[in-house]
Design an enzyme around this catalytic site. Structure first.
Site, PDB file in Angstrom:
ATOM      1  N   TYR A   1      -6.524 -45.557  16.463  1.00  0.00           N
ATOM      2  CA  TYR A   1      -7.243 -46.892  16.185  1.00  0.00           C
ATOM      3  C   TYR A   1      -7.449 -47.606  16.640  1.00  0.00           C
ATOM      4  O   TYR A   1      -8.256 -48.451  17.014  1.00  0.00           O
ATOM      5  CB  TYR A   1      -7.200 -46.498  14.706  1.00  0.00           C
ATOM      6  CG  TYR A   1      -8.004 -47.268  14.355  1.00  0.00           C
ATOM      7  CD1 TYR A   1     -10.513 -46.774  14.108  1.00  0.00           C
ATOM      8  CD2 TYR A   1      -8.645 -48.533  13.111  1.00  0.00           C
ATOM      9  CE1 TYR A   1     -10.474 -47.988  13.559  1.00  0.00           C
ATOM     10  CE2 TYR A   1      -8.857 -49.272  12.723  1.00  0.00           C
ATOM     11  CZ  TYR A   1     -10.139 -49.174  12.864  1.00  0.00           C
ATOM     12  OH  TYR A   1     -11.410 -49.967  12.371  1.00  0.00           O
TER      13      TYR A   1
ATOM     14  N   ASN B   1     -21.657 -51.029  15.114  1.00  0.00           N
ATOM     15  CA  ASN B   1     -20.811 -51.570  14.133  1.00  0.00           C
ATOM     16  C   ASN B   1     -19.854 -49.854  13.202  1.00  0.00           C
ATOM     17  O   ASN B   1     -18.796 -50.034  13.370  1.00  0.00           O
ATOM     18  CB  ASN B   1     -21.264 -51.526  12.920  1.00  0.00           C
ATOM     19  CG  ASN B   1     -20.922 -51.285  11.287  1.00  0.00           C
ATOM     20  OD1 ASN B   1     -19.583 -51.958  10.495  1.00  0.00           O
ATOM     21  ND2 ASN B   1     -21.419 -49.772  10.756  1.00  0.00           N
TER      22      ASN B   1
HETATM   23  N1  LIG Z   1     -13.085 -49.827   6.692  1.00  0.00           N
HETATM   24  C1  LIG Z   1     -12.327 -50.830   7.101  1.00  0.00           C
HETATM   25  O1  LIG Z   1     -11.087 -51.177   6.234  1.00  0.00           O
HETATM   26  C2  LIG Z   1     -12.082 -51.497   7.956  1.00  0.00           C
HETATM   27  C3  LIG Z   1     -11.780 -52.233   8.446  1.00  0.00           C
HETATM   28  C4  LIG Z   1     -11.859 -53.002   9.648  1.00  0.00           C
HETATM   29  C5  LIG Z   1     -12.851 -52.183  10.939  1.00  0.00           C
HETATM   30  N2  LIG Z   1     -13.613 -51.431  10.323  1.00  0.00           N
HETATM   31  C6  LIG Z   1     -14.368 -51.307  11.431  1.00  0.00           C
HETATM   32  O2  LIG Z   1     -15.827 -51.506  10.762  1.00  0.00           O
HETATM   33  C7  LIG Z   1     -16.597 -50.354  11.149  1.00  0.00           C
HETATM   34  C8  LIG Z   1     -17.512 -49.895   9.601  1.00  0.00           C
HETATM   35  O3  LIG Z   1     -16.348 -48.872   9.136  1.00  0.00           O
HETATM   36  P1  LIG Z   1     -16.600 -49.251   7.509  1.00  0.00           P
HETATM   37  O4  LIG Z   1     -15.408 -49.381   6.890  1.00  0.00           O
HETATM   38  O5  LIG Z   1     -18.249 -49.436   7.083  1.00  0.00           O
HETATM   39  O6  LIG Z   1     -16.589 -47.348   7.676  1.00  0.00           O
HETATM   40  P2  LIG Z   1     -17.747 -46.312   7.022  1.00  0.00           P
HETATM   41  O7  LIG Z   1     -18.323 -46.517   5.911  1.00  0.00           O
HETATM   42  O8  LIG Z   1     -16.600 -44.950   7.399  1.00  0.00           O
HETATM   43  O9  LIG Z   1     -19.247 -46.132   8.177  1.00  0.00           O
HETATM   44  C9  LIG Z   1     -18.926 -45.718   9.121  1.00  0.00           C
HETATM   45  C10 LIG Z   1     -20.467 -45.563  10.107  1.00  0.00           C
HETATM   46  O10 LIG Z   1     -20.352 -45.224  11.377  1.00  0.00           O
HETATM   47  C11 LIG Z   1     -21.386 -43.709  11.772  1.00  0.00           C
HETATM   48  N3  LIG Z   1     -20.421 -43.507  11.873  1.00  0.00           N
HETATM   49  C12 LIG Z   1     -19.278 -42.969  12.400  1.00  0.00           C
HETATM   50  N4  LIG Z   1     -19.282 -42.043  13.596  1.00  0.00           N
HETATM   51  C13 LIG Z   1     -20.575 -42.139  13.740  1.00  0.00           C
HETATM   52  C14 LIG Z   1     -21.548 -40.796  15.591  1.00  0.00           C
HETATM   53  N5  LIG Z   1     -20.504 -40.389  16.366  1.00  0.00           N
HETATM   54  N6  LIG Z   1     -22.477 -41.704  15.547  1.00  0.00           N
HETATM   55  C15 LIG Z   1     -23.477 -42.062  14.790  1.00  0.00           C
HETATM   56  N7  LIG Z   1     -22.950 -42.372  13.705  1.00  0.00           N
HETATM   57  C16 LIG Z   1     -21.254 -42.924  13.744  1.00  0.00           C
HETATM   58  C17 LIG Z   1     -21.164 -43.384  10.071  1.00  0.00           C
HETATM   59  O11 LIG Z   1     -22.727 -43.130   9.929  1.00  0.00           O
HETATM   60  P3  LIG Z   1     -22.406 -41.294   9.910  1.00  0.00           P
HETATM   61  O12 LIG Z   1     -21.199 -40.848   9.541  1.00  0.00           O
HETATM   62  O13 LIG Z   1     -24.224 -40.880   9.005  1.00  0.00           O
HETATM   63  O14 LIG Z   1     -23.081 -40.866  11.398  1.00  0.00           O
HETATM   64  C18 LIG Z   1     -21.502 -44.213   8.802  1.00  0.00           C
HETATM   65  O15 LIG Z   1     -22.635 -44.923   9.140  1.00  0.00           O
HETATM   66  C19 LIG Z   1     -16.365 -49.380  11.886  1.00  0.00           C
HETATM   67  O16 LIG Z   1     -15.577 -49.254  13.745  1.00  0.00           O
HETATM   68  C20 LIG Z   1     -14.689 -49.572  11.399  1.00  0.00           C
HETATM   69  O17 LIG Z   1     -13.997 -49.657  12.484  1.00  0.00           O
HETATM   70  C21 LIG Z   1     -14.024 -51.459   9.536  1.00  0.00           C
END
Ligand SMILES: NC(=O)c1ccc[n+]([C@@H]2O[C@H](COP(=O)([O-])OP(=O)(O)OC[C@H]3O[C@@H](n4cnc5c(N)ncnc54)[C@H](OP(=O)(O)O)[C@@H]3O)[C@@H](O)[C@H]2O)c1
Length: 268
Positions: free
Chosen positions: A158, A93
């Site tokens: 992205y 994720n």
């Molecule tokens: N939000 C949206 O609109 C959206 C839409 C479509 C898809 N998504 C996808 O959904 C997924 C979750 O996103 P979210 O919306 O929940 O965003 P978020 O709140 O920013 O969460 C992202 C998570 O990824 C972790 N992360 C990032 N880089 C990392 C690394 N190098 N190593 C370990 N952990 C890492 C962060 O934790 P730490 O910073 O603590 O490491 C955080 O827990 C992502 O794949 C995103 O692309 C999001």
């Protein structure tokens, strides 16, 4: 693709410290699963563990960077010691993004996005395949995006990472079917989380979109029902359908729309 009961499953969730990942962990632990939560921010993982201490399942965390091979090795050691080398569910994720025109971006931004969103996810699968092969009704769930189906301006890097994850997931699903390992691709559209505030470039506030707990619930349902792919939200489905059926019209519409937009105001 098999139906499965998502209780008492040995499960890894990456990106567990906020947003969709945090909600996935909460719901999976409340359903009685044994969850290993992964992210870099240890304080967040500690807090989540204490919030869930009375839940039916268990939550353990290992804090680290998913792109770091040493860290991945330590996770493998942990699985060997604690789960006898077996894994039932892997949810890739963790993700990062960037907002802005490609011409203003850098090689380093593109590389970081591909490292986290694509190469790390793929490498976690590669490293964990032996454990998944020994798992009960094993499944890999990759969290993609609607932007892994339909491309949007100002999100070229992205989109590239999520299109790559999409293509990889489709090919892998066919290959792993012989081993009884399912591959589910969950593609959210704009979701309220810390995502937009933590993008590498072009950070902004985003108050629109689905809630992270709804996205997590839909992902869990897709895994349980043995779906191959789910695209979340009505708008996301319309966009993907328009891209497949009317690509030229959609592209012309997006071009007109992009030219009218301030660069930082666009949805994911
Ligand atoms: N939000 C949206 O609109 C959206 C839409 C479509 C898809 N998504 C996808 O959904 C997924 C979750 O996103 P979210 O919306 O929940 O965003 P978020 O709140 O920013 O969460 C992202 C998570 O990824 C972790 N992360 C990032 N880089 C990392 C690394 N190098 N190593 C370990 N952990 C890492 C962060 O934790 P730490 O910073 O603590 O490491 C955080 O827990 C992502 O794949 C995103 O692309 C999001």
């Amino acid at each position: 693709m098999a139906k499965r009961t998502l209780t008492d499953k040995r499960t890894i969730v990456t990106g567990a410290s906020s947003g969709i990942g945090k909600e996935l962990v909460s719901q999976l632990v409340q359903r009685g699963n044994q969850v290993l939560a992964i992210a870099r921010r240890q304080d967040r993982l500690e807090q989540l563990q204490s919030d869930l201490e009375n839940a039916t399942g268990t939550l353990t965390y290992l804090a680290g960077d998913i792109t770091d091979s040493e860290f991945r090795r330590s996770v493998l050691d942990w699985i060997r010691k604690n789960w006898a080398g077996c894994l039932d569910v892997l949810i890739n994720n963790a993700g990062v993004g960037s907002i802005g025109p490609f011409a203003d971006s850098s090689e380093s931004t593109l590389r970081q996005i591909m490292e986290v969103n694509f190469f790390a996810a793929v490498q976690w699968i590669r490293d964990l395949l032996p454990a998944l092969k020994k798992g009960r009704s094993p499944v890999v769930c990759n969290v993609g995006s609607v932007l892994g189906h339909t491309a949007m301006p100002s999100k070229s890097e992205y989109c590239a990472s999520k299109f790559a994850l999409h293509g990889f997931s489709d090919a892998l699903r066919i290959e792993l079917s012989a081993d009884g390992i399912d591959v589910v691709l969950v593609s959210p559209s704009t979701t309220k989380s810390e995502f937009f505030a933590s993008v590498l470039d072009g950070a902004c506030q985003q108050n629109k979109g689905m809630s992270a707990d709804r996205v997590a619930a839909s992902a869990i349902k897709a895994i349980a029902k043995g779906k191959r792919e789910v695209i979340l939200s009505y708008g996301g489905n319309c966009l993907v359908l328009a891209d497949r059926l009317l690509p030229t019209t959609l592209s012309k519409w997006l071009t007109r729309w992009y030219r009218r937009q301030p660069q930082t105001d666009m949805d994911a």
